[in-house]
Design a protein around this motif. Sequence first.
Motif, PDB file in Angstrom:
ATOM      1  N   CYS A  86      38.521  33.463  31.724  1.00  0.00           N
ATOM      2  CA  CYS A  86      37.227  34.162  31.739  1.00  0.00           C
ATOM      3  C   CYS A  86      37.329  35.583  31.212  1.00  0.00           C
ATOM      4  O   CYS A  86      36.371  36.146  30.700  1.00  0.00           O
ATOM      5  N   GLY A  87      38.513  36.187  31.354  1.00  0.00           N
ATOM      6  CA  GLY A  87      38.692  37.557  30.870  1.00  0.00           C
ATOM      7  C   GLY A  87      38.171  38.619  31.816  1.00  0.00           C
ATOM      8  O   GLY A  87      38.278  39.816  31.540  1.00  0.00           O
ATOM      9  N   ASP A  88      37.638  38.195  32.948  1.00  0.00           N
ATOM     10  CA  ASP A  88      36.882  39.137  33.763  1.00  0.00           C
ATOM     11  C   ASP A  88      37.237  39.104  35.254  1.00  0.00           C
ATOM     12  O   ASP A  88      36.855  39.997  36.005  1.00  0.00           O
ATOM     13  N   CYS A  89      37.967  38.080  35.694  1.00  0.00           N
ATOM     14  CA  CYS A  89      38.256  37.960  37.132  1.00  0.00           C
ATOM     15  C   CYS A  89      39.435  38.866  37.501  1.00  0.00           C
ATOM     16  O   CYS A  89      40.044  39.510  36.648  1.00  0.00           O
ATOM     17  N   CYS A 123      42.639  37.881  35.579  1.00  0.00           N
ATOM     18  CA  CYS A 123      42.532  38.236  34.154  1.00  0.00           C
ATOM     19  C   CYS A 123      42.668  39.754  33.985  1.00  0.00           C
ATOM     20  O   CYS A 123      43.392  40.224  33.110  1.00  0.00           O
ATOM     21  N   CYS A 146      43.908  32.674  35.761  1.00  0.00           N
ATOM     22  CA  CYS A 146      42.457  32.929  35.839  1.00  0.00           C
ATOM     23  C   CYS A 146      41.796  32.149  36.972  1.00  0.00           C
ATOM     24  O   CYS A 146      42.079  30.971  37.200  1.00  0.00           O
ATOM     25  N   LEU A 147      40.898  32.827  37.686  1.00  0.00           N
ATOM     26  CA  LEU A 147      40.220  32.220  38.834  1.00  0.00           C
ATOM     27  C   LEU A 147      38.918  31.526  38.427  1.00  0.00           C
ATOM     28  O   LEU A 147      38.291  30.859  39.239  1.00  0.00           O
ATOM     29  N   ASP A 148      38.520  31.692  37.170  1.00  0.00           N
ATOM     30  CA  ASP A 148      37.229  31.143  36.720  1.00  0.00           C
ATOM     31  C   ASP A 148      37.392  30.586  35.307  1.00  0.00           C
ATOM     32  O   ASP A 148      36.734  31.023  34.371  1.00  0.00           O
TER      33      ASP A 148
HETATM   34 ZN   LIG Z   1      39.673  35.022  34.700  1.00  0.00          ZN
END
Ligand SMILES: [Zn+2]
Length: 346
Positions: free
Chosen positions: A96-99, A102, A110-112
Amino acid sequence: MLALQKRRDDQGLELRDVPEPPPPGPADVRIRVAATGICGTDLGIQKWGAGYRAMMAKALPVTLGHETVGHVIAVGDGVTSVAIGDVVVVNPAVACGDCARCRAGDPVGCLDRRPVGMVMDGAFAPLLNVPGSYVYRLPANIPLELGALVEPLSVAAYALDVAGFEPGQRVLVYGPGPIGQGVAVLAREMGAAEVAVVGLSDAARFTTLRTLGFDHLFDMSEPDAAERLSAFAGDGFDIAIEAAGVASVIDQALALLRPLGILAMAGMGEASGPLDIGLLVRKRLQVRGVSRIPPRIWPSVIALMAKRPEAFAPLITHRLPLSQAIEAFALCRAGETSKVLLIPGD
Ligand SMILES: [Zn+2]
Ligand SMILES: [Zn+2]
């Protein structure tokens, strides 16, 4: 364009005429798909097990297909790693690049996750867009369709990596399906001393393994197979890879390992089973799980395939047009196939 999709929160898949993807974003590339392999994951999505449902239900409808190879036909402004005309394979494990993971620099954790062919639209279609940082160029000496093997071979290569494989080792593989076959071929190409493969009533898959050049094959449905296997094991295998998702083989694998041996579990199963703790402790064995392939594995698989592409070719046993996807899935379920490719039309 024709696409094989999961559309409803229920069992089954549908072949549908869907709009082409939009022009690729600045970080994306557009690929014209040459071939995409059918994976056990795809069969699981068709059946709609609880794990797939949890990840995918909010993403429907989505086009399946994640073991793919094709030509780059458009690139976003920000992509410099590949160019139009390149033949590429896709690492589908898009983060996701955002969790929290990440942002901590661990996209593999990654968690998402947004896997291609599960959350992002995949490659059972003529066209797909993917982030440019998740594609790898395929060298020209590797036949195009073999590119579809890079993803499943990455799973197999990572299983060997997790097991701490070294050249000269004796390797035991449980499960003669596409992943187990990949483990066997990669182990041999990386210099294993011996490779034994164990299955259960897997005549067609053993035939493929014989074509690939393996003869230490043990079909446990045959009465003397267990005896022959333990005789062949001798002082024990250095490592074992479980690629069938069958918990009941764990104790057998532990018994066949040498002291300090390592069992890497790559098969995804939902069952639990017994564990001979005494054996595990006394022999100082290790059992390790294999999931989430680190990006470094991809170039290593491509480099190994480039040395001797013909060693991998028998892993592909069937090619069908995308329009026959439903029939192709039924063929996979029958267990008579190794890797089955779907070839999109225009
Ligand atoms: Zn992530
Ligand atoms: Zn797969």
